[in-house]
Design a protein around this motif. Structure first.
Motif, short mmCIF file in Angstrom:
data_model
loop_
_atom_site.label_atom_id
_atom_site.label_comp_id
_atom_site.label_asym_id
_atom_site.label_seq_id
_atom_site.Cartn_x
_atom_site.Cartn_y
_atom_site.Cartn_z
N GLU A 203 16.84 34.87 146.11
CA GLU A 203 17.20 33.87 145.33
C GLU A 203 17.82 34.27 144.00
O GLU A 203 18.45 33.58 143.20
CB GLU A 203 15.99 33.13 145.01
N MET A 204 17.61 35.87 143.88
CA MET A 204 18.45 36.24 142.39
C MET A 204 19.94 36.46 142.70
O MET A 204 20.53 36.94 141.77
CB MET A 204 17.68 37.53 142.28
N GLY A 205 20.32 36.05 144.10
CA GLY A 205 21.68 36.67 144.14
C GLY A 205 22.53 37.69 144.83
O GLY A 205 23.47 37.81 145.12
N SER A 206 21.34 38.82 145.08
CA SER A 206 21.87 39.90 145.80
C SER A 206 22.31 39.65 147.28
O SER A 206 21.92 38.48 147.76
CB SER A 206 20.83 40.91 145.59
N SER A 207 22.40 40.84 147.84
CA SER A 207 22.79 40.72 149.39
C SER A 207 21.72 40.89 150.18
O SER A 207 21.61 40.97 151.23
CB SER A 207 23.92 41.64 149.61
N LYS A 208 20.55 41.03 149.61
CA LYS A 208 19.24 41.45 150.44
C LYS A 208 18.91 40.18 151.13
O LYS A 208 18.76 39.05 150.70
CB LYS A 208 18.19 41.66 149.52
N SER A 209 18.58 40.34 152.57
CA SER A 209 18.07 39.44 153.45
C SER A 209 17.34 39.85 154.50
O SER A 209 17.37 41.33 154.83
CB SER A 209 19.59 38.45 153.91
N ALA A 210 16.75 38.73 155.32
CA ALA A 210 15.93 39.33 156.64
C ALA A 210 16.05 38.22 157.43
O ALA A 210 15.98 36.92 157.16
CB ALA A 210 14.56 39.71 156.03
N LEU A 211 16.05 38.62 158.76
CA LEU A 211 16.06 37.42 159.78
C LEU A 211 14.61 37.75 160.41
O LEU A 211 14.27 38.66 160.99
CB LEU A 211 17.08 37.87 160.66
N LEU A 212 13.81 36.74 160.60
CA LEU A 212 12.39 36.48 161.14
C LEU A 212 12.51 35.45 162.18
O LEU A 212 13.52 34.50 162.42
CB LEU A 212 11.31 36.32 159.99
N LYS A 213 11.35 35.23 162.94
CA LYS A 213 11.06 34.36 163.78
C LYS A 213 9.66 33.87 163.80
O LYS A 213 8.78 34.61 163.46
CB LYS A 213 11.20 34.58 165.42
N VAL A 214 9.50 32.44 163.73
CA VAL A 214 8.18 32.00 163.36
C VAL A 214 7.32 32.26 164.91
O VAL A 214 7.68 32.10 166.07
CB VAL A 214 8.16 30.38 163.43
N SER A 215 6.08 32.57 164.75
CA SER A 215 5.43 32.93 165.83
C SER A 215 5.02 31.78 166.49
O SER A 215 4.84 30.44 165.74
CB SER A 215 3.83 33.51 165.31
N PRO A 216 4.45 31.78 167.67
CA PRO A 216 4.22 30.48 168.55
C PRO A 216 3.26 29.75 168.17
O PRO A 216 3.42 28.34 168.29
CB PRO A 216 3.71 30.89 170.05
N ASP A 217 2.24 30.09 167.18
CA ASP A 217 1.25 29.29 166.65
C ASP A 217 1.92 28.66 165.25
O ASP A 217 1.00 28.13 164.49
CB ASP A 217 -0.04 29.90 166.64
N ALA A 218 2.94 28.95 165.00
CA ALA A 218 3.52 28.67 163.51
C ALA A 218 2.76 29.22 162.32
O ALA A 218 2.80 28.64 161.13
CB ALA A 218 3.66 27.15 163.39
N LYS A 219 2.04 30.20 162.44
CA LYS A 219 1.31 30.71 161.20
C LYS A 219 2.04 31.96 160.51
O LYS A 219 1.42 32.51 159.62
CB LYS A 219 -0.21 30.95 161.89
N ARG A 220 2.60 32.81 161.54
CA ARG A 220 3.26 33.94 161.05
C ARG A 220 4.66 33.96 161.09
O ARG A 220 5.28 33.38 162.01
CB ARG A 220 2.51 35.28 161.63
N LEU A 221 5.33 34.89 160.29
CA LEU A 221 6.75 35.12 160.66
C LEU A 221 6.76 36.57 161.09
O LEU A 221 6.54 37.42 160.33
CB LEU A 221 7.49 34.93 159.05
N GLU A 222 7.55 36.73 162.13
CA GLU A 222 7.50 38.16 162.66
C GLU A 222 9.09 38.50 162.71
O GLU A 222 10.08 37.90 162.67
CB GLU A 222 7.08 37.79 164.15
N SER A 223 9.29 39.85 162.99
CA SER A 223 10.47 40.42 163.21
C SER A 223 10.86 40.26 164.65
O SER A 223 10.00 39.83 165.51
CB SER A 223 10.35 41.94 163.15
N LEU A 224 12.24 40.17 164.79
CA LEU A 224 12.76 40.04 166.20
C LEU A 224 12.36 41.22 166.98
O LEU A 224 12.60 42.22 166.61
CB LEU A 224 14.17 39.71 165.87
N HIS A 225 12.21 41.10 168.17
CA HIS A 225 12.01 42.25 169.11
C HIS A 225 13.16 42.81 169.72
O HIS A 225 13.34 44.00 170.11
CB HIS A 225 11.40 41.48 170.51
N LEU A 226 14.26 41.91 169.91
CA LEU A 226 15.68 42.45 170.27
C LEU A 226 16.26 43.12 169.38
O LEU A 226 16.73 42.70 168.10
CB LEU A 226 16.33 41.22 170.95
#
Length: 443
Positions: A203-226
């Motif tokens: 939100e500060m405007g840098s190029s920093k980013s991350a791609l995550l996936k919501v867990s099947p129970d929708a309680k956690r954000l996990e990294s992609l396995h592929l």
């Protein structure tokens, strides 16, 4: 205030249970609608099945009383078959020939005239999926509506499968350190769905980013396995394609829906993932690829030859993608390869009814041309250990009674978005060619 709904034939043929969708109001079916339904009941397609269903439904209601006088429905309303509601003169005067559509309009017009003469008039509404019938009703001063019960709220508001969220950069750093985040760590009112993808940006405007996936129970954000490794020679060219491959290669997700314009890579990605799962990993016994036989434009009529020869023109888009994946050089090579493998089957959806399909990777292309009843039939065919992929472009529909908000593909997307066994992604960027992308955007 209670209303009177006059139904057009296409409403009943689209949804044979539509008579129960009008709550405690009166439903009127003009007699000419019964004639049109009778003319369709011998069809062997979905319209024919719906016509036969409506016939049985009305026959069952007839056992409760005379349909001409009106029969009470479980919803608190009533249903009535109108035989010949007075004069057709005004409709004929405006539109000339007394066609079936004009007879239906006459019934609605005469009902509307009668109600307006009462002390406590009820609004009369003509319900039709035919745009021109609704326009004619407007000319006659009759309120007309499309049948919207089975639609998603809006095509533009359809669940896309991923969302971009702007967060403090420290949260992105925390994810890279721990490889997961708790869902409540996201600030703001974000409703997360199982297997949804989250693109975190600074939100500060840098190029920093991350791609995550919501867990099947929708309680956690996990990294992609592929990772970024190619799948049968096909690598993800954009973030959405990477998300699609993540869903396609996840054995815990048994239903995957993919939407996107022409050229975004839906079919190619699904076939590549299916070949890896069947031929390399042997996770599934067979790769079954099917698509509905719905022509774009005028039907080419009967085709000569055996079943495989008849189906070839309809299935050619599938063979084109398989030829690319197998890198064939000559015409006919792909047929020899498929015959030698024996684990890849290209089929028309016409032959899927009544089957039970266990342990297979099932790809249904052009699923936007399926009704919600047809898509239920297909998904319910999946046996133990099978995975179904439904894909298509909701903006390119050739079915006469479906549109972007009422087809089977978008229906499944909305109904399954809360389920842990399903995942969805909308592909946005065309990768076929620059010309194909411009055509999809501009034409």
């Amino acid at each position: 205030m209670k209303k009177v709904f006059v139904l057009d034939t296409n409403v009943l043929l689209h949804d044979p249970n539509s008579v129960y969708s009008f709550e405690d109001n009166e439903v009127v079916i003009p007699a000419v609608v019964l004639e049109e339904i009778d003319s369709k009941k011998r069809n062997i397609d979905e319209i024919g099945r719906n016509a036969r269903y409506v016939s049985r439904l009305l026959d069952g209601l007839r056992a409760k009383g005379r349909l001409y006088d009106g029969v009470a429905l479980e919803t608190g309303g009533s249903i009535k078959v109108e035989l010949n509601h007075k004069s057709f003169n005004k409709t004929q005067e405006l539109f000339g020939e007394m066609t079936n559509d004009n007879r239906i309009l006459s019934v609605a017009l005469n009902y509307d005239t009668e109600e307006k003469q009462k002390d406590d008039p009820r609004p009369v509404v003509l319900v039709s999926k035919d745009t021109l019938v609704r326009i004619k009703a407007d000319v006659l001063g009759i309120t007309a509506e499309d049948y919207l019960t089975d639609r998603i709220p809006s095509f533009n508001d359809m669940y896309g499968g991923y969302v971009t969220i702007y967060v403090h950069p420290s949260l992105i750093d925390e994810f890279y350190n721990t490889r997961q985040l708790m869902a409540e760590s996201l600030n703001g009112n974000h409703h997360l769905y199982p297997n949804e993808f989250i693109l975190l940006k600074d939100e500060m405007g840098s190029s920093k980013s991350a791609l995550l996936k919501v867990s099947p129970d929708a309680k956690r954000l996990e990294s992609l396995h592929l990772g970024n490794d190619p799948v049968w020679g096909i690598g993800a060219r954009n973030a959405q394609q990477r998300m699609a491959l993540e869903l396609l290669l996840n054995d815990d997700i048994s239903l995957v829906t993919i939407t996107g314009k022409a050229g975004t890579g839906k079919t190619l990605l699904a076939l590549a993932a299916g070949l890896m799962k069947v031929e390399d990993e042997h996770k599934y016994k067979k790769l079954l690829i099917a698509r509905p036989v719905v022509p774009m434009g005028k039907d080419i009529g009967y085709l000569p030859g055996e079943k495989e020869e008849k189906l070839r023109p309809w299935m050619q888009p599938i063979y084109d993608n398989l030829e690319f994946l197998f890198d064939t050089k000559k015409s006919g090579d792909i047929d020899k390869i498929l015959m030698g493998l024996g684990s890849i089957q290209v089929e028309a959806l016409t032959y899927i009814r009544g089957r039970s399909i266990p342990g297979q990777f099932i790809i249904i292309d052009e699923a936007q041309n399926l009704s919600k009843h047809e898509v239920k039939t297909i998904v319910s065919r999946a046996g133990e250990g099978s995975k179904i992929i439904l894909m298509g472009d909701p903006e390119q529909i050739d079915h006469p009674y479906l549109d972007a908000t009422s087809n089977g593909l978008t229906y499944v997307v909305e109904r399954f978005k809360q389920e842990a066994v399903s995942g969805h992604i909308t592909l946005e960027k065309g990768e076929r060619s620059r010309l194909a992308q411009l055509a999809a955007d501009l034409l």
